[in-house]
Scaffold this active site. Structure first.
Site, mmCIF file in Angstrom:
data_model
loop_
_atom_site.group_PDB
_atom_site.id
_atom_site.type_symbol
_atom_site.label_atom_id
_atom_site.label_comp_id
_atom_site.label_asym_id
_atom_site.label_seq_id
_atom_site.Cartn_x
_atom_site.Cartn_y
_atom_site.Cartn_z
ATOM 1 C CG ASP A 1 -75.435 26.713 51.170
ATOM 2 O OD1 ASP A 1 -74.418 26.035 51.363
ATOM 3 O OD2 ASP A 1 -75.701 27.273 50.091
ATOM 4 N N GLY B 1 -79.113 30.393 55.524
ATOM 5 C CA GLY B 1 -79.772 29.211 56.075
ATOM 6 C C GLY B 1 -78.793 28.108 56.441
ATOM 7 C CB ILE C 1 -77.810 19.508 59.997
ATOM 8 C CG1 ILE C 1 -77.696 18.134 59.329
ATOM 9 C CG2 ILE C 1 -77.180 20.602 59.142
ATOM 10 C CD1 ILE C 1 -78.552 17.982 58.079
ATOM 11 C CB SER D 1 -87.326 23.295 49.160
ATOM 12 O OG SER D 1 -86.491 23.123 48.044
ATOM 13 C CB THR D 2 -89.070 23.721 54.508
ATOM 14 O OG1 THR D 2 -87.974 23.566 55.425
ATOM 15 C CG2 THR D 2 -89.446 22.392 53.913
ATOM 16 N N GLY D 3 -87.130 26.582 53.878
ATOM 17 C CA GLY D 3 -86.739 27.850 54.486
ATOM 18 C C GLY D 3 -86.850 28.964 53.453
HETATM 19 N N1 AR6 Z 1 -79.452 22.687 60.972
HETATM 20 C C1 AR6 Z 1 -80.606 22.105 60.566
HETATM 21 N N2 AR6 Z 1 -81.567 22.759 59.883
HETATM 22 C C2 AR6 Z 1 -81.355 24.073 59.617
HETATM 23 C C3 AR6 Z 1 -80.179 24.766 60.013
HETATM 24 C C4 AR6 Z 1 -79.205 24.009 60.713
HETATM 25 N N3 AR6 Z 1 -78.037 24.560 61.131
HETATM 26 N N4 AR6 Z 1 -80.276 26.058 59.591
HETATM 27 C C5 AR6 Z 1 -81.476 26.176 58.970
HETATM 28 N N5 AR6 Z 1 -82.128 24.987 58.995
HETATM 29 P P1 AR6 Z 1 -82.869 26.919 54.135
HETATM 30 P P2 AR6 Z 1 -83.836 26.236 51.420
HETATM 31 C C6 AR6 Z 1 -83.437 24.605 58.403
HETATM 32 O O1 AR6 Z 1 -83.387 28.290 54.027
HETATM 33 O O2 AR6 Z 1 -85.216 26.623 51.777
HETATM 34 C C7 AR6 Z 1 -79.539 29.199 51.003
HETATM 35 O O3 AR6 Z 1 -79.205 30.565 50.824
HETATM 36 C C8 AR6 Z 1 -84.450 25.698 58.158
HETATM 37 O O4 AR6 Z 1 -85.172 25.973 59.342
HETATM 38 O O5 AR6 Z 1 -81.526 26.711 54.732
HETATM 39 O O6 AR6 Z 1 -83.622 24.932 50.693
HETATM 40 C C9 AR6 Z 1 -79.045 28.324 49.863
HETATM 41 O O7 AR6 Z 1 -77.793 28.750 49.375
HETATM 42 C C10 AR6 Z 1 -85.336 25.018 57.106
HETATM 43 O O8 AR6 Z 1 -86.288 24.143 57.735
HETATM 44 O O9 AR6 Z 1 -82.818 26.161 52.674
HETATM 45 C C11 AR6 Z 1 -80.125 28.493 48.838
HETATM 46 O O10 AR6 Z 1 -79.953 29.675 48.099
HETATM 47 C C12 AR6 Z 1 -84.363 24.128 56.325
HETATM 48 O O11 AR6 Z 1 -83.162 24.095 57.119
HETATM 49 C C13 AR6 Z 1 -81.379 28.600 49.672
HETATM 50 O O12 AR6 Z 1 -80.955 29.067 50.960
HETATM 51 C C14 AR6 Z 1 -84.007 24.651 54.945
HETATM 52 O O13 AR6 Z 1 -83.947 26.088 54.956
HETATM 53 C C15 AR6 Z 1 -82.029 27.255 49.874
HETATM 54 O O14 AR6 Z 1 -83.254 27.408 50.545
#
Ligand code: AR6
Length: 176
Positions: free
Chosen positions: A38, A36, A15, A121-123
């Site tokens: 973020d 992730g 993204i 939220s899916t990670g």
């Molecule tokens: N581009 C697109 N999608 C991505 C990328 C990217 N560069 N990197 C990961 N994903 P997550 P959450 C996908 O864990 O579950 C953080 O520490 C990943 O495969 O990033 O909402 C925050 O600070 C998944 O499908 O976010 C919070 O503490 C999706 O992004 C916590 O994680 C979301 O995964 C939030 O957890």
């Protein structure tokens, strides 16, 4: 305003590379960064992003806040806070829908025409992916029906399996 089908896109990739008006970050309520997507967004945007986030006093779960995009190709970042999955009985679905809706409202108020979402939220937060994609598609579809301004909403998927879930959800938009 095109047909709904033309206004929803599914993209597989990172993204932080997308040249849209706003990308959505899957943040936590401190807005001070994390892992992730973020972590990836903060690395790509540079330290000015964290500096602006520190001025925002955090964000409630289910809500979102806007910053500039700094070194990203996207002009803005909308930091959305999704729920941690705790089994589904603690209002997770409503909170997830709410952070999509709030992000879309903020984008629209800011005059954005294009926005991209990760699968919030899916990670790390553990939300089941099939349920989360259903909620994402349903909420975005509802919003686009009543908002003539947003041209395209992109669901940005890190992998092809997730993209397939979105394709199915777009084909059969259920209750989410
Ligand atoms: N581009 C697109 N999608 C991505 C990328 C990217 N560069 N990197 C990961 N994903 P997550 P959450 C996908 O864990 O579950 C953080 O520490 C990943 O495969 O990033 O909402 C925050 O600070 C998944 O499908 O976010 C919070 O503490 C999706 O992004 C916590 O994680 C979301 O995964 C939030 O957890």
């Amino acid at each position: 305003m095109g047909a709904l089908d033309d206004r929803i896109r599914i993209h597989t990739g990172d993204i932080t590379r997308l040249s849209v008006d706003a990308i959505v970050n899957a943040a936590n309520s401190s807005l001070l960064g994390g892992g992730g997507v973020d972590g990836a967004i903060h690395r790509a945007a540079g330290p000015e992003l964290a500096a602006e986030c520190r001025t925002l006093n955090g964000c409630e779960t289910g809500d979102a806040k806007l910053t500039r995009g700094y070194r990203l190709p996207a002009r803005y970042v909308i930091h959305a806070v999704g729920p941690v999955w705790q089994g589904g009985g603690l209002g997770e679905a409503k909170l997830l829908a709410s952070c999509y809706r709030r992000s879309l409202e903020i984008a629209s108020d800011q005059g954005c025409l294009t926005i991209a979402f990760p699968a919030i939220s899916t990670g790390i937060y553990g939300y089941p992916k099939d349920e989360a994609t259903g909620i994402a598609v349903h909420t975005v579809t509802d919003f686009l029906r009543q908002d003539p301004q947003l041209e395209t909403v992109t669901f940005c998927c890190f992998d092809e399996r997730l993209a397939e879930l979105y394709r199915r959800a777009v084909a059969v938009p259920g209750e989410g």
